[in-house]
Design a protein around this motif. Structure first.
Motif, short mmCIF file in Angstrom:
data_model
loop_
_atom_site.label_atom_id
_atom_site.label_comp_id
_atom_site.label_asym_id
_atom_site.label_seq_id
_atom_site.Cartn_x
_atom_site.Cartn_y
_atom_site.Cartn_z
N UNK A 1 137.75 26.84 8.05
CA UNK A 1 137.20 27.95 7.29
C UNK A 1 135.78 27.68 6.76
N UNK A 2 135.51 26.47 6.34
CA UNK A 2 134.16 26.16 5.84
C UNK A 2 133.12 26.41 6.92
N UNK A 3 133.42 26.02 8.14
CA UNK A 3 132.49 26.25 9.25
C UNK A 3 132.37 27.75 9.54
N UNK A 4 133.48 28.44 9.53
CA UNK A 4 133.45 29.89 9.74
C UNK A 4 132.61 30.58 8.67
N UNK A 5 132.71 30.11 7.44
CA UNK A 5 131.90 30.66 6.35
C UNK A 5 130.42 30.42 6.60
N UNK A 6 130.07 29.24 7.10
CA UNK A 6 128.68 28.92 7.40
C UNK A 6 128.15 29.80 8.52
N UNK A 7 128.96 30.03 9.54
CA UNK A 7 128.54 30.91 10.65
C UNK A 7 128.36 32.34 10.14
#
Length: 90
Positions: free
Chosen positions: A75-81
């Motif tokens: 989720x952290x990566x998805x938030x960054x994207x």
């Protein structure tokens, strides 16, 4: 963005050479490459991006290793994207 995310340079802005279009996991955005003026990136080069700025050039294998790691954190990566998708530098 909070994370340094690898992106591939797609093109350099001819009118503003400190700006470049990059692709990050399919998301394409313009970012500032002015911090890399001592070793300017070219199309096809990989860079590490943080808050809309290229921090350093990295090689493709390092970029892939970082992307694999980031995808694994979920989720952290998805938030960054999502933040990248919503950003705009002009």
């Amino acid at each position: 963005m909070c994370l340094g995310i690898p992106g591939e340079i797609i093109e350099i802005n001819r009118d503003q050479p400190d700006l470049a279009k990059v692709s990050v996991s399919g998301v394409k955005r313009t970012i500032n490459i002015g911090l890399l003026e001592d070793d300017p990136p070219l199309p096809g080069d990989w860079i590490l991006i943080h808050v809309g700025f290229a921090l350093s050039k990295i090689d493709e294998s390092e970029a892939q290793a970082v992307l694999d790691f980031l995808e694994g954190i979920g989720q952290s990566y998805e938030d960054e994207l999502a933040a990248l998708r919503d950003s705009s530098i002009e």
